[in-house]
Write a protein that holds these residues in place. Sequence first.
Motif, mmCIF file in Angstrom:
data_model
loop_
_atom_site.group_PDB
_atom_site.id
_atom_site.type_symbol
_atom_site.label_atom_id
_atom_site.label_comp_id
_atom_site.label_asym_id
_atom_site.label_seq_id
_atom_site.Cartn_x
_atom_site.Cartn_y
_atom_site.Cartn_z
ATOM 1 N N ASN A 256 24.177 16.296 23.179
ATOM 2 C CA ASN A 256 24.126 17.301 22.245
ATOM 3 C C ASN A 256 24.943 18.464 22.963
ATOM 4 N N VAL A 257 25.991 18.156 23.495
ATOM 5 C CA VAL A 257 27.013 19.180 23.812
ATOM 6 C C VAL A 257 27.778 19.983 22.711
ATOM 7 N N PRO A 258 27.523 21.161 22.820
ATOM 8 C CA PRO A 258 28.156 22.048 21.416
ATOM 9 C C PRO A 258 29.568 21.686 21.366
ATOM 10 N N ASP A 259 30.025 21.221 20.240
ATOM 11 C CA ASP A 259 31.728 20.739 19.939
ATOM 12 C C ASP A 259 32.190 21.928 19.868
ATOM 13 N N VAL B 45 29.580 14.498 14.716
ATOM 14 C CA VAL B 45 29.112 14.466 13.334
ATOM 15 C C VAL B 45 28.438 15.704 13.170
ATOM 16 N N SER B 46 27.780 16.201 13.786
ATOM 17 C CA SER B 46 27.058 17.312 13.456
ATOM 18 C C SER B 46 27.111 18.366 14.549
ATOM 19 N N GLY B 47 28.262 18.689 14.703
ATOM 20 C CA GLY B 47 28.529 19.882 15.593
ATOM 21 C C GLY B 47 28.292 19.708 17.187
ATOM 22 N N SER B 48 27.696 18.474 17.545
ATOM 23 C CA SER B 48 27.523 18.442 18.964
ATOM 24 C C SER B 48 27.661 16.907 19.143
ATOM 25 N N THR B 49 28.061 16.688 20.545
ATOM 26 C CA THR B 49 28.754 15.398 20.766
ATOM 27 C C THR B 49 27.994 15.100 22.213
ATOM 28 N N ASP B 50 28.009 13.535 22.387
ATOM 29 C CA ASP B 50 27.423 13.263 23.813
ATOM 30 C C ASP B 50 28.725 13.000 24.722
ATOM 31 N N ILE B 51 28.771 13.529 25.922
ATOM 32 C CA ILE B 51 29.788 13.087 26.978
ATOM 33 C C ILE B 51 29.017 12.324 28.172
ATOM 34 N N SER B 52 29.780 11.032 28.208
ATOM 35 C CA SER B 52 28.993 10.359 29.632
ATOM 36 C C SER B 52 30.360 10.172 30.640
ATOM 37 N N PHE B 53 30.177 10.253 31.880
ATOM 38 C CA PHE B 53 30.987 9.990 32.798
ATOM 39 C C PHE B 53 30.467 9.229 33.900
ATOM 40 N N ALA C 17 23.447 22.592 25.983
ATOM 41 C CA ALA C 17 23.682 21.010 25.741
ATOM 42 C C ALA C 17 22.117 20.553 25.842
ATOM 43 N N GLY C 18 21.920 19.620 25.455
ATOM 44 C CA GLY C 18 20.697 18.832 25.464
ATOM 45 C C GLY C 18 20.395 18.158 26.830
#
Length: 404
Positions: free
Chosen positions: A268-271, A299-307, A330-331
Amino acid sequence: MPIVVQKFGGTSVGNPERIMNVARRVVETQRAGNSVVVVVSAMSGVTDGLIKLARQVSTHPTDREMDVLLATGEQTTIALTAMALHSLGAKAISLTGAQAGIITDGIHTKAKIANVTPRQIRKHLNEGNVCIVAGFQGQTLQGHITTLGRGGSDLTAIAIAAALRADHCEIFTDVDGVYTCDPRVVPDAKKLDIIYYDELLEMASSGAKVMQSRSVEFAKKFNVPFEVRSSFNNNRGTTVKAEQHGLENVVVRGISIERNQAKVTITNVPDRPGTASRIFNALASANVSIDVIVQNVSVSGSTDISFTMNNDDLEKLGGMIDGVAKEIGAGEVIKKGGIAKLSVVGIGMRSHSGVAAKLFDCLGNGGVNIQMISTSEIKIAVIIEESKIESAANFAHAAFGLAD
Ligand code: ADP
Ligand code: ASP
Ligand code: MG
């Protein structure tokens, strides 16, 4: 007289008998009419032992003192190798990195070579000596001892070969050359007769520790062809050299694996602009190298970032990522160790399609789940469970016909 640089790694100088064998090989090379510069590593296990000792007296030893400590490993080997040569009647002199003219920047424990001034080496060679240089170490302009990162004796050898414009540079190790995959992992792996700088660079920087990746980068930059070969026999090794255009290039040259990786997912990182920059700047300031990065479509204004990163770095970071995630709104942050990377490398990938499909097929058929994918012009890498890495390497090795 032709100049030959010969580097011997830790196992090759692992005990007095092996040091005598090295001395005999060096004398043979000199008697064949060459000026010889020898670069040696610490005896096997010595550098690790010194790191353990440091931890027994301090939980956070300074990088400067670590360098003073670790440099003693190679210093022991140069003296012993010079003595072994003397006992065979040869003229030889040992030189520390500083005495050999290796000047570095001041980034202790992973210093970069700024300059090599081989004046002393040339003088001693002209007087008929074999020069025995301590690998892995240098000195700053201010006179502080530095080291070049683990496996750094390879870099010393290549840098000296470049500075002397040597006629040959040979890297002697405990395997017959560069294989299609680590022979300890894939028993069917085959020794390669040649490999190009770019291919070995991709393999070394994704876990094939047969050469330190920075040394291959240096060899490419200054065009120093070299041979990787065994110190235990006289077999021809693997020639590493610049790509020859116009030749038919193999699609897949080799496979490398990297264990001990970790994956972090910030949910849930703010996009909005600036969030990725905030996360990765914080990681860069903590001196952590990030490898694969994946961001989902929002899709809903937030995204997941993995690294992914090295698992040791994740432990070093503690709660730092959680703090940054909170700050940007973020979440949850999910951290997961126990993953590994498998990379398939080959210059022919530039002009051939279907490599990814073949890799995904063979992993799927073998029941290996792919968590992340990353590609470069000549590499396809996948992140998978660490417990599956050996079987995955063997599946891919067979699927690309590397043992044939
Ligand atoms: P040295 O002490 O001589 O520098 P290293 O232990 O650093 O030797 O590197 C040699 C080891 O690299 C081999 O014993 C082998 O297990 C490992 N290795 C990993 N990938 C490869 C590869 N593709 N080809 C050959 N060796 C590899
Ligand atoms: N002795 C150092 C190490 O163990 C450098 C080397 O062996 O190349 O990393
Ligand atoms: Mg090595």
